[in-house]
Design a protein around this motif. Structure first.
Motif, PDB file in Angstrom:
ATOM      1  N   ASP A   1      -8.860   7.437  -3.058  1.00  0.00           N
ATOM      2  CA  ASP A   1      -9.697   6.102  -3.657  1.00  0.00           C
ATOM      3  C   ASP A   1      -8.807   5.293  -4.271  1.00  0.00           C
ATOM      4  O   ASP A   1      -8.985   4.033  -4.274  1.00  0.00           O
ATOM      5  N   ALA A   2      -7.857   5.807  -5.032  1.00  0.00           N
ATOM      6  CA  ALA A   2      -6.946   4.719  -6.001  1.00  0.00           C
ATOM      7  C   ALA A   2      -6.013   3.923  -4.847  1.00  0.00           C
ATOM      8  O   ALA A   2      -6.089   2.575  -4.962  1.00  0.00           O
TER       9      ALA A   2
ATOM     10  N   THR B   1       0.816  -1.214   0.115  1.00  0.00           N
ATOM     11  CA  THR B   1       0.126  -0.144  -0.005  1.00  0.00           C
ATOM     12  C   THR B   1       0.760   1.183  -0.039  1.00  0.00           C
ATOM     13  O   THR B   1       0.510   2.309  -0.832  1.00  0.00           O
TER      14      THR B   1
ATOM     15  N   GLU C   1       0.817   6.186  -7.002  1.00  0.00           N
ATOM     16  CA  GLU C   1      -0.269   6.943  -7.559  1.00  0.00           C
ATOM     17  C   GLU C   1      -0.364   8.467  -7.411  1.00  0.00           C
ATOM     18  O   GLU C   1      -0.767   9.179  -8.203  1.00  0.00           O
TER      19      GLU C   1
ATOM     20  N   ALA D   1      -7.037  -2.864  -1.033  1.00  0.00           N
ATOM     21  CA  ALA D   1      -8.340  -3.761  -0.675  1.00  0.00           C
ATOM     22  C   ALA D   1      -7.800  -5.134  -1.618  1.00  0.00           C
ATOM     23  O   ALA D   1      -7.767  -6.310  -1.121  1.00  0.00           O
ATOM     24  N   GLU D   2      -7.579  -4.512  -2.842  1.00  0.00           N
ATOM     25  CA  GLU D   2      -7.122  -5.715  -3.806  1.00  0.00           C
ATOM     26  C   GLU D   2      -5.818  -6.584  -3.285  1.00  0.00           C
ATOM     27  O   GLU D   2      -5.926  -7.840  -3.125  1.00  0.00           O
ATOM     28  N   ARG D   3      -5.004  -5.767  -2.705  1.00  0.00           N
ATOM     29  CA  ARG D   3      -3.903  -6.694  -2.274  1.00  0.00           C
ATOM     30  C   ARG D   3      -4.294  -7.431  -0.777  1.00  0.00           C
ATOM     31  O   ARG D   3      -3.573  -8.578  -0.668  1.00  0.00           O
TER      32      ARG D   3
ATOM     33  N   ARG E   1      -7.101   3.157  -1.777  1.00  0.00           N
ATOM     34  CA  ARG E   1      -7.913   2.477  -0.905  1.00  0.00           C
ATOM     35  C   ARG E   1      -8.166   1.058  -1.801  1.00  0.00           C
ATOM     36  O   ARG E   1      -8.294  -0.188  -1.265  1.00  0.00           O
ATOM     37  N   VAL E   2      -8.327   1.411  -3.151  1.00  0.00           N
ATOM     38  CA  VAL E   2      -8.897  -0.080  -3.929  1.00  0.00           C
ATOM     39  C   VAL E   2      -7.544  -0.745  -4.046  1.00  0.00           C
ATOM     40  O   VAL E   2      -7.709  -1.892  -3.944  1.00  0.00           O
ATOM     41  N   LYS E   3      -6.342  -0.259  -4.249  1.00  0.00           N
ATOM     42  CA  LYS E   3      -5.170  -0.962  -4.265  1.00  0.00           C
ATOM     43  C   LYS E   3      -4.947  -1.673  -3.158  1.00  0.00           C
ATOM     44  O   LYS E   3      -4.493  -3.123  -3.126  1.00  0.00           O
TER      45      LYS E   3
ATOM     46  N   ARG F   1      -6.950  -9.137  -0.344  1.00  0.00           N
ATOM     47  CA  ARG F   1      -7.804 -10.277  -0.781  1.00  0.00           C
ATOM     48  C   ARG F   1      -6.439 -11.214  -1.030  1.00  0.00           C
ATOM     49  O   ARG F   1      -6.750 -12.421  -0.792  1.00  0.00           O
TER      50      ARG F   1
END
Ligand code: HGY
Ligand code: MN
Ligand code: MN
Ligand code: MN
Length: 406
Positions: free
Chosen positions: A301-302, A248, A255, A308-310, A304-306, A312
């Motif tokens: 936002d970017a 992150t 980003e 969450a993906e990692r 946060r999304v990255k 998982r």
């Protein structure tokens, strides 16, 4: 002594003499940086110094019940006051000038005006705002946000430092919260601050005027996984939050670069924080800033999304909490233009937050910057030349005269 090198009686000499009174307070012998956390012993000594300076000048001091101090010069009945000043508190191992320069310069500017025989048509008030850095209780500009009602009293009272001490306990009483009757007696606020960047060096100017403060904020990322033995747990069986955290941080950096924004993770907490234990939890604080609000939102936002993906992929959890947010602050354009022409100074935006950024939503507000030769700040290496600091005093005196006598 350096003071001997400056012409006796000159303003740089007088600046240096007053500056040397506070320079040792809260300075860490090892790093040379400052540990002036709000309402701790060093900052309390600086508050005592503030009272001494005010007493020496016959300036009555009031406390707004939130930990902010105000020293007044002039007849309170003469009209709404022009507020100046800044903050005493520092980031851990921060620089000497970030904050205190605005307060020391304000007292010297009052001295300059008195020596010139100026009697202000409206009072001048010097403010010292509490917890501007948010280094102890986590919310920046806590004092000015309380004064203006921007933060709920209960939330502020319950903020706790690393030792679990609440702001209310440190203050010795529950904060008073919004003080509209006090705020309403200020006609304008002018904060002088050391520049936190190199724009003044590049402009070859000792003084600058702020046009805006970038929107910025602080977000807490909590990564959770499974604590386990570093030696016996196979790599394939791990749910390691340090991995998600590290990814992150890299994502935030990438980003931000893509957007011309600023992202920093300068603070992290690891549980259980043992060399031979896979962490169960890693908390990281993101400081994100951008010139436009939509860029800042897009950046966070970017990230946060990255994250969450990692998470998982790593089998970990991630929670994101906004701790503080400051919208774009566009300072009063008329006031900034008036001061820029008065001082023949450049106008420039800043990525640094200030109490002026909070008060700007409530009264005409301006900022003066004093050149920082290296641009470095929030570091023991922060510096400013006495001659430029004296130019700052002169500029502030002229601004106060302009705003109180016309
Ligand atoms: O963090 C800031 O931008 C300010 O120096 N408190
Ligand atoms: Mn700062
Ligand atoms: Mn500051
Ligand atoms: Mn500030």
């Amino acid at each position: 002594m350096l003071t001997d090198l400056l012409e006796e009686g000159s303003l740089p000499h007088r600046f240096r003499a007053l500056w040397d009174e506070i320079a040792p307070i809260g300075r860490d012998g090892r790093s040379g940086g400052y540990l002036r956390y709000a309402l701790t012993e060093p900052e309390l000594r600086l508050r005592e110094w503030f009272h001494e300076q005010a007493d020496r000048r016959g300036m009555p001091v009031t406390d707004d019940g939130n930990g902010n101090l105000f020293a007044r010069w002039g007849d309170p009945e003469a009209g709404d006051a022009v507020l100046t000043g800044s903050h005493f508190d520092s980031v851990p191992h921060g620089g000497a000038y970030d904050g205190p320069l605005g307060i020391v310069s304000a007292f010297l500017a009052v001295d300059e005006l008195r020596a010139a025989g100026v009697t202000p048509a409206r009072p001048v008030v010097i403010g010292a705002f509490v917890e501007e850095e948010g280094a102890r209780f986590g919310v920046p500009c806590l004092g000015s946000r309380l004064l203006t009602g921007e933060i709920a009293v209960d939330r502020a009272a319950g903020l706790r430092d690393a030792d679990g001490v609440s702001f209310a306990e440190a203050l010795g009483a529950g904060p008073a919260g919004a003080r509209p009757e006090l705020l309403g007696r200020f006609a304008a606020f002018v904060e002088l601050h050391v520049e936190q960047g190199r724009a003044m060096v590049d402009a070859d100017a000792p003084i600058g005027v702020a046009s805006a403060i970038w929107p910025h904020g602080r977000w807490r990322f909590e990564f959770t996984g499974e604590g386990n033995h570093a030696g016996t747990t196979r790599m394939a069986d791990r749910r390691d939050p340090m991995l998600t955290y590290a990814f992150t941080v890299l994502a935030a950096n990438k980003e931000a670069r893509l957007r011309g924004a600023h992202a920093t993770v300068g603070r992290v907490a690891v549980e259980p924080n043992a060399t031979n234990a896979i962490p169960s939890k890693v908390t990281g604080w993101l400081d994100a800033r951008a010139a436009e609000p939509e860029t800042l939102t897009g950046l966070v936002d970017a990230v946060r999304v990255k994250a969450a993906e990692r998470a998982r992929r790593d089998g970990t959890g991630v929670a994101l909490t906004e701790e503080s947010a400051t919208p774009l602050v566009a300072f009063d354009g008329g006031l900034a233009g008036r001061l820029a022409s008065l001082l023949d100074a450049p106008v420039l935006p800043t990525g640094a937050g200030h109490d002026a950024g909070v008060l700007a939503a409530h009264l005409p507000t301006a900022m003066l910057f004093v050149r920082n030769p290296t641009g470095v700040s929030h570091s023991p290496a922060e510096s400013a030349d006495d001659v430029d600091c004296a130019a700052g005093v002169t500029a502030l005196a002229r601004v106060l005269e302009e705003l109180t006598c016309r």
